[in-house]
Write a protein that holds these residues in place. Sequence first.
Motif, PDB file in Angstrom:
ATOM      1  N   ALA A  41     -21.560 -11.212  48.018  1.00 20.01           N
ATOM      2  CA  ALA A  41     -22.114 -12.378  47.330  1.00 20.01           C
ATOM      3  C   ALA A  41     -21.957 -12.258  45.820  1.00 20.01           C
ATOM      4  O   ALA A  41     -21.740 -13.264  45.129  1.00 20.01           O
ATOM      5  N   VAL A  42     -22.087 -11.032  45.286  1.00 24.28           N
ATOM      6  CA  VAL A  42     -21.920 -10.822  43.846  1.00 24.28           C
ATOM      7  C   VAL A  42     -20.544 -11.286  43.389  1.00 24.28           C
ATOM      8  O   VAL A  42     -20.385 -11.921  42.335  1.00 24.28           O
ATOM      9  N   THR A  43     -19.547 -10.975  44.202  1.00 23.00           N
ATOM     10  CA  THR A  43     -18.174 -11.372  43.874  1.00 23.00           C
ATOM     11  C   THR A  43     -18.080 -12.885  43.736  1.00 23.00           C
ATOM     12  O   THR A  43     -17.458 -13.414  42.791  1.00 23.00           O
ATOM     13  N   ALA A  44     -18.681 -13.604  44.659  1.00 25.18           N
ATOM     14  CA  ALA A  44     -18.631 -15.065  44.610  1.00 25.18           C
ATOM     15  C   ALA A  44     -19.411 -15.601  43.418  1.00 25.18           C
ATOM     16  O   ALA A  44     -18.940 -16.492  42.695  1.00 25.18           O
ATOM     17  N   ILE A  45     -20.578 -15.042  43.169  1.00 24.40           N
ATOM     18  CA  ILE A  45     -21.440 -15.560  42.107  1.00 24.40           C
ATOM     19  C   ILE A  45     -20.826 -15.311  40.731  1.00 24.40           C
ATOM     20  O   ILE A  45     -20.843 -16.185  39.854  1.00 24.40           O
ATOM     21  N   THR A  46     -20.244 -14.102  40.505  1.00 19.05           N
ATOM     22  CA  THR A  46     -19.617 -13.808  39.209  1.00 19.05           C
ATOM     23  C   THR A  46     -18.371 -14.655  38.983  1.00 19.05           C
ATOM     24  O   THR A  46     -17.926 -14.830  37.853  1.00 19.05           O
ATOM     25  N   SER A  47     -17.827 -15.149  40.073  1.00 21.75           N
ATOM     26  CA  SER A  47     -16.671 -16.052  39.963  1.00 21.75           C
ATOM     27  C   SER A  47     -17.119 -17.502  39.869  1.00 21.75           C
ATOM     28  O   SER A  47     -16.298 -18.416  39.960  1.00 21.75           O
ATOM     29  N   GLU A  48     -18.440 -17.655  39.727  1.00 22.84           N
ATOM     30  CA  GLU A  48     -19.053 -18.978  39.603  1.00 22.84           C
ATOM     31  C   GLU A  48     -18.757 -19.853  40.816  1.00 22.84           C
ATOM     32  O   GLU A  48     -18.557 -21.064  40.698  1.00 22.84           O
ATOM     33  N   ARG A  49     -18.732 -19.222  41.964  1.00 22.11           N
ATOM     34  CA  ARG A  49     -18.593 -19.944  43.225  1.00 22.11           C
ATOM     35  C   ARG A  49     -19.893 -19.850  43.999  1.00 22.11           C
ATOM     36  O   ARG A  49     -20.587 -18.839  43.943  1.00 22.11           O
ATOM     37  N   GLU A  50     -20.231 -20.911  44.725  1.00 25.30           N
ATOM     38  CA  GLU A  50     -21.433 -20.892  45.570  1.00 25.30           C
ATOM     39  C   GLU A  50     -21.138 -20.074  46.824  1.00 25.30           C
ATOM     40  O   GLU A  50     -20.203 -20.381  47.564  1.00 25.30           O
ATOM     41  N   PRO A  51     -21.912 -19.012  47.065  1.00 26.28           N
ATOM     42  CA  PRO A  51     -21.652 -18.182  48.254  1.00 26.28           C
ATOM     43  C   PRO A  51     -21.792 -18.988  49.550  1.00 26.28           C
ATOM     44  O   PRO A  51     -22.723 -19.782  49.699  1.00 26.28           O
ATOM     45  N   ASN A  52     -20.873 -18.778  50.470  1.00 27.83           N
ATOM     46  CA  ASN A  52     -20.926 -19.409  51.793  1.00 27.83           C
ATOM     47  C   ASN A  52     -21.743 -18.496  52.716  1.00 27.83           C
ATOM     48  O   ASN A  52     -21.243 -17.482  53.191  1.00 27.83           O
ATOM     49  N   LEU A  53     -22.995 -18.877  52.942  1.00 27.82           N
ATOM     50  CA  LEU A  53     -23.890 -17.999  53.695  1.00 27.82           C
ATOM     51  C   LEU A  53     -23.372 -17.711  55.100  1.00 27.82           C
ATOM     52  O   LEU A  53     -23.434 -16.583  55.583  1.00 27.82           O
ATOM     53  N   GLU A  54     -22.889 -18.773  55.773  1.00 25.71           N
ATOM     54  CA  GLU A  54     -22.399 -18.599  57.138  1.00 25.71           C
ATOM     55  C   GLU A  54     -21.236 -17.624  57.194  1.00 25.71           C
ATOM     56  O   GLU A  54     -21.171 -16.738  58.058  1.00 25.71           O
ATOM     57  N   ALA A  55     -20.323 -17.766  56.222  1.00 25.68           N
ATOM     58  CA  ALA A  55     -19.147 -16.903  56.208  1.00 25.68           C
ATOM     59  C   ALA A  55     -19.525 -15.456  55.891  1.00 25.68           C
ATOM     60  O   ALA A  55     -19.029 -14.510  56.514  1.00 25.68           O
ATOM     61  N   LEU A  56     -20.414 -15.279  54.916  1.00 20.57           N
ATOM     62  CA  LEU A  56     -20.829 -13.933  54.541  1.00 20.57           C
ATOM     63  C   LEU A  56     -21.545 -13.230  55.698  1.00 20.57           C
ATOM     64  O   LEU A  56     -21.300 -12.055  55.982  1.00 20.57           O
TER      65      LEU A  56
ATOM     66  N   VAL B  43     -31.615 -13.488  53.576  1.00 19.29           N
ATOM     67  CA  VAL B  43     -30.311 -13.733  52.969  1.00 19.29           C
ATOM     68  C   VAL B  43     -30.450 -14.673  51.773  1.00 19.29           C
ATOM     69  O   VAL B  43     -29.884 -14.431  50.695  1.00 19.29           O
ATOM     70  N   GLU B  44     -31.205 -15.754  51.930  1.00 17.69           N
ATOM     71  CA  GLU B  44     -31.395 -16.705  50.834  1.00 17.69           C
ATOM     72  C   GLU B  44     -32.114 -16.044  49.660  1.00 17.69           C
ATOM     73  O   GLU B  44     -31.831 -16.334  48.503  1.00 17.69           O
ATOM     74  N   LYS B  45     -33.043 -15.133  49.954  1.00 19.45           N
ATOM     75  CA  LYS B  45     -33.749 -14.423  48.891  1.00 19.45           C
ATOM     76  C   LYS B  45     -32.797 -13.509  48.142  1.00 19.45           C
ATOM     77  O   LYS B  45     -32.849 -13.409  46.904  1.00 19.45           O
ATOM     78  N   ILE B  46     -31.915 -12.845  48.863  1.00 18.29           N
ATOM     79  CA  ILE B  46     -30.925 -11.980  48.221  1.00 18.29           C
ATOM     80  C   ILE B  46     -30.038 -12.782  47.285  1.00 18.29           C
ATOM     81  O   ILE B  46     -29.811 -12.395  46.125  1.00 18.29           O
ATOM     82  N   ILE B  47     -29.543 -13.919  47.766  1.00 13.37           N
ATOM     83  CA  ILE B  47     -28.657 -14.764  46.962  1.00 13.37           C
ATOM     84  C   ILE B  47     -29.386 -15.269  45.722  1.00 13.37           C
ATOM     85  O   ILE B  47     -28.846 -15.255  44.604  1.00 13.37           O
ATOM     86  N   SER B  48     -30.642 -15.701  45.907  1.00 15.19           N
ATOM     87  CA  SER B  48     -31.430 -16.208  44.777  1.00 15.19           C
ATOM     88  C   SER B  48     -31.647 -15.142  43.719  1.00 15.19           C
ATOM     89  O   SER B  48     -31.495 -15.400  42.524  1.00 15.19           O
ATOM     90  N   ASP B  49     -31.976 -13.911  44.163  1.00 21.06           N
ATOM     91  CA  ASP B  49     -32.196 -12.824  43.204  1.00 21.06           C
ATOM     92  C   ASP B  49     -30.910 -12.472  42.480  1.00 21.06           C
ATOM     93  O   ASP B  49     -30.936 -12.171  41.258  1.00 21.06           O
ATOM     94  N   LEU B  50     -29.788 -12.466  43.185  1.00 24.84           N
ATOM     95  CA  LEU B  50     -28.509 -12.148  42.563  1.00 24.84           C
ATOM     96  C   LEU B  50     -28.153 -13.182  41.500  1.00 24.84           C
ATOM     97  O   LEU B  50     -27.644 -12.853  40.421  1.00 24.84           O
ATOM     98  N   LYS B  51     -28.418 -14.451  41.803  1.00 24.95           N
ATOM     99  CA  LYS B  51     -28.130 -15.509  40.828  1.00 24.95           C
ATOM    100  C   LYS B  51     -28.938 -15.312  39.546  1.00 24.95           C
ATOM    101  O   LYS B  51     -28.450 -15.516  38.437  1.00 24.95           O
ATOM    102  N   GLU B  52     -30.201 -14.934  39.709  1.00 18.31           N
ATOM    103  CA  GLU B  52     -31.061 -14.705  38.542  1.00 18.31           C
ATOM    104  C   GLU B  52     -30.553 -13.537  37.700  1.00 18.31           C
ATOM    105  O   GLU B  52     -30.555 -13.589  36.461  1.00 18.31           O
ATOM    106  N   LYS B  53     -30.072 -12.484  38.360  1.00 13.95           N
ATOM    107  CA  LYS B  53     -29.557 -11.337  37.642  1.00 13.95           C
ATOM    108  C   LYS B  53     -28.287 -11.680  36.859  1.00 13.95           C
ATOM    109  O   LYS B  53     -28.090 -11.229  35.726  1.00 13.95           O
ATOM    110  N   VAL B  54     -27.425 -12.472  37.486  1.00 17.50           N
ATOM    111  CA  VAL B  54     -26.166 -12.877  36.837  1.00 17.50           C
ATOM    112  C   VAL B  54     -26.455 -13.715  35.595  1.00 17.50           C
ATOM    113  O   VAL B  54     -25.812 -13.572  34.543  1.00 17.50           O
ATOM    114  N   LYS B  55     -27.477 -14.609  35.680  1.00 20.61           N
ATOM    115  CA  LYS B  55     -27.851 -15.460  34.543  1.00 20.61           C
ATOM    116  C   LYS B  55     -28.304 -14.617  33.353  1.00 20.61           C
ATOM    117  O   LYS B  55     -28.024 -14.926  32.208  1.00 20.61           O
ATOM    118  N   LYS B  56     -29.021 -13.541  33.654  1.00 19.92           N
ATOM    119  CA  LYS B  56     -29.530 -12.679  32.589  1.00 19.92           C
ATOM    120  C   LYS B  56     -28.414 -11.866  31.973  1.00 19.92           C
ATOM    121  O   LYS B  56     -28.484 -11.454  30.837  1.00 19.92           O
TER     122      LYS B  56
END
Length: 405
Positions: free
Chosen positions: A362-377, A392-405
Amino acid sequence: MEDFLKIKKACDHNTALSVAILDRFLLSYATEKDKLGKEADQKLQAYRHITDRFGRQWYDMLKSQYIIHRLMKDGGLITKYLKHSTINNLEKEKLDWMAFQSANPWRFSFAEIKEQPEKDFYQMEDVFTGENYLLYSPSIKDIIDRDGDKELWFNLIGFNGSCWQTYGPLSGYASFSPDDIYFFATEVNPMIEDEGALMEDVQKNPVPYMMLFAGSTQQPVVHEGETLVMVISEEKASIPQVQEMEQAFNISYTGGVYRLGLHEWEASPHFAVAYYNEKEQTIQATALTEKGFEAIIDALNKFGLSMDKIADIYLRPSMQQTAQEILKKEIELMPLELLFEPDAEEASDQELKKLDELARLAVTAITSEREPNLEALAAEVGIDLESNRFVVEKIISDLKEKVKK
């Protein structure tokens, strides 16, 4: 107003007849005629781990009490014995006493003392039948003086025409409630579904209930000013958005089960926690105090549930411990909590590794500014998305917050 002097004379006369007829004759007669001594030994044998603690004298008293109950209960052998020639040779007063007792069967009673109108007389209320009756028993005061007040009594009682009297050992419980007794009964006989069935089971085989004497002196457990009692309810329920409950609960997840610890009530002494099983669509509310249980029910109902504040189970620690000892088995009332203990978490290492791998992808997708595909992941790492969506949604949400910072 009751004439207690007159009633006491009737009690003393009844006691004298009871000793002469039961203790000095019918006990040995029934033991030989219907092998009740052997039957009593067989019933008590299953609980030698309890009876051995209290010595031979107590065992003999229980054995006698069991035999007398078999004689004097509703449908007991006394009715048959009245037709025996040996019995018919007794003097008229004894025959009349036996006939009266046959028409007024003896029974075991779980009862509370409501008041004491006179020395050695107690107004009792049977907690399962609701019957109120006057009981004469000098032994009750002796037990209270020795051990302290009792919340509940378990006695074999017989009627003398004026009031009821006890026979055999008395059991007074310092911390057992009617709910505790009901719980114990359902552990003894899972077919019990109501109080009537409970008392039928007691009259059919009182021996397991006699063993509750083993916990008679245990006191209520009080912690931080709260009396501890395990309170549990389980209902069918569906919670579509568990994550929305974070405002009121500390949420953790494993194996398809959410653990919802109520803010400010999850800690000692209340331990108010609910468990939501996604697959079974059930929610179990638990607490170790009645206040904690009411608090968690209020909190759950604010999220669209409609759980009742009257729980399925009320069980004090003293009864759980005593029941386990008597029945020689572990009684686990909150198996879902075991999922969240360290050993269970270690067993989930493989699932945690999959979640870590999902986070890496998911980090790879988020740093590439792509919305992670939960089903695919989820499919790529081998996780069942529906059973783990909240995590899973909590993990994605936390990762997004970290990337923003």
